[in-house]
Design a protein around this motif. Sequence first.
Motif, short mmCIF file in Angstrom:
data_model
loop_
_atom_site.label_atom_id
_atom_site.label_comp_id
_atom_site.label_asym_id
_atom_site.label_seq_id
_atom_site.Cartn_x
_atom_site.Cartn_y
_atom_site.Cartn_z
N TYR A 1 0.85 -1.19 0.00
CA TYR A 1 0.00 0.00 0.00
C TYR A 1 0.88 1.24 0.00
CZ TYR A 1 -2.98 3.73 1.62
OH TYR A 1 -3.62 4.93 1.73
N ASP B 1 0.96 5.43 -0.06
CA ASP B 1 0.13 6.62 0.13
C ASP B 1 0.92 7.93 -0.04
OD1 ASP B 1 1.63 6.77 2.41
OD2 ASP B 1 -0.03 6.52 3.81
N GLY B 2 2.15 7.81 -0.51
CA GLY B 2 2.94 9.01 -0.75
C GLY B 2 3.85 9.39 0.41
N TYR C 1 -2.62 2.50 -4.58
CA TYR C 1 -2.81 3.84 -4.02
C TYR C 1 -4.32 4.07 -3.96
CZ TYR C 1 -2.16 8.87 -3.24
OH TYR C 1 -2.17 10.14 -2.69
N ASN D 1 -8.60 8.80 -1.21
CA ASN D 1 -9.50 8.69 -0.04
C ASN D 1 -10.71 9.61 -0.19
OD1 ASN D 1 -10.64 8.33 2.44
ND2 ASN D 1 -8.72 8.55 3.59
N ALA E 1 -12.78 10.24 3.12
CA ALA E 1 -12.33 11.33 4.00
C ALA E 1 -12.76 12.68 3.43
CB ALA E 1 -10.81 11.28 4.16
N MET E 2 -12.68 12.80 2.11
CA MET E 2 -13.06 14.09 1.51
C MET E 2 -14.56 14.36 1.68
SD MET E 2 -10.61 14.67 -1.77
CE MET E 2 -10.48 13.01 -2.37
N LEU F 1 -15.04 15.58 5.11
CA LEU F 1 -14.60 16.97 5.26
C LEU F 1 -15.63 17.94 4.67
CD1 LEU F 1 -10.79 16.56 4.49
CD2 LEU F 1 -11.85 16.95 6.71
N TYR G 1 -8.80 18.93 -4.56
CA TYR G 1 -7.99 17.94 -3.84
C TYR G 1 -8.07 16.57 -4.50
CZ TYR G 1 -6.45 20.70 0.17
OH TYR G 1 -5.81 21.61 0.97
N ASP H 1 -5.77 16.61 -7.33
CA ASP H 1 -4.39 16.54 -6.82
C ASP H 1 -4.04 15.10 -6.44
OD1 ASP H 1 -4.10 19.23 -7.09
OD2 ASP H 1 -4.27 19.72 -4.97
N MET H 2 -5.01 14.43 -5.79
CA MET H 2 -4.73 13.07 -5.33
C MET H 2 -4.63 12.09 -6.49
SD MET H 2 -6.90 13.06 -1.81
CE MET H 2 -6.48 11.44 -1.23
N ASP I 1 -1.21 12.62 -7.60
CA ASP I 1 -0.32 11.98 -6.62
C ASP I 1 -0.26 10.47 -6.85
OD1 ASP I 1 0.14 14.38 -5.41
OD2 ASP I 1 -1.02 13.97 -3.59
N VAL J 1 -9.94 3.94 2.48
CA VAL J 1 -8.64 3.29 2.29
C VAL J 1 -8.66 1.84 2.77
CG1 VAL J 1 -6.20 3.31 2.98
CG2 VAL J 1 -7.34 5.45 2.37
N ASP K 1 -5.57 5.12 12.49
CA ASP K 1 -5.52 5.52 11.09
C ASP K 1 -5.98 4.39 10.16
OD1 ASP K 1 -1.92 5.40 11.08
OD2 ASP K 1 -3.31 3.84 10.50
N GLU K 2 -6.16 4.77 8.91
CA GLU K 2 -6.74 3.87 7.92
C GLU K 2 -5.85 2.65 7.68
OE1 GLU K 2 -9.55 3.88 5.74
OE2 GLU K 2 -10.39 5.14 7.28
#
Lengths: 149, 161
Positions: B10, B12-13, B39, B42, B45-46, B49, B63, B66-67, B70, B98, B131-132
């Motif tokens: 896995y 995630d950057g 990858y 998520n 999570a967004m 938010l 975002y 962007d992800m 990424d 995730v 965490d995930e």
Amino acid sequence: MSLIDLVQEKIVKIPLVSTDKADVLRELVQILKDAGEIEDYDAVLRAICEREEKLSTGLESGIAVPHGKTEAVSTLKLALGIAPQGIDFASIDRKPSQLFFMLVAPPNQSGPHVEALAEIVKLVQSKAFCRAVTAAKDAHEVVELIKGE
Amino acid sequence: MSTPRKILVYVDGTEQSITAAQYAICMASYFKADLIALYVINTKAMEDLLKARIFLQDEQIEYEHDMEADAQRYLNYVNELAIKKGVSLIQRSSRGSVHKEIVNLVDEQNVDLLVIGELARIRSRRDELYDETERAMRMVSCSVLIAKDEDKVWQMYESLV
């Protein structure tokens, strides 16, 4: 990288001395500068202010989560400020904000940035936790509360 | 005892996940196993938010883009690491929660071993702060290896011929 890994005494300030929104943003960025976490104060402040101009990140129940992306940082940065007296942050419920979690991330780390923001959301859902942090006497106590030690 | 035939790492950057990728490449090379890098964008999570009003709608879209970038960048990077060591890599990216995406891929691909990066060094007793990746570790049906010590893993990766 978990949110908890970012929490350390040097990025916590209690109490914040600012009395309005513009000043509290400057004060939060200054925490990172003083802690040696950032070099370019202006770039970080600009990123945070640009996001705030779209809509305040002042949430309900005294929580504010100012955040932004900038190439002025290479990794995710957190500053935590506490204003027991409350500061007008144009929040959703129009009540003064007391807990400020400021996150700054580089543009190429949106994943960790989103996950850290999501962790903050989960964390502040506990009103008892928020009350305890707001009533903390110093940065050491805040860190211990967050780390659950 | 059989050796792992399919390994999932896995990514995630984070630096920890790159270390995990180096470890997984070493294992895939040693065991001649298939290697998959995942990858997860998520989106869960967004959405949270957005509900919490921390994100604006256009911010969420920004975002997410962007992800996606990424995801491609980090998967490409891991692919380059694998190619250097003669290991072929299957790149996968998905969207959602995730831990659920990891668990689903493990089941779907019959993965024998999940490799993840080091978890948070200091753990809170607060349930809210798990965490995930840790959730995935607890929930997957296969064995899990947590790669630690960036320097040692790098040396192991570098010494791989």
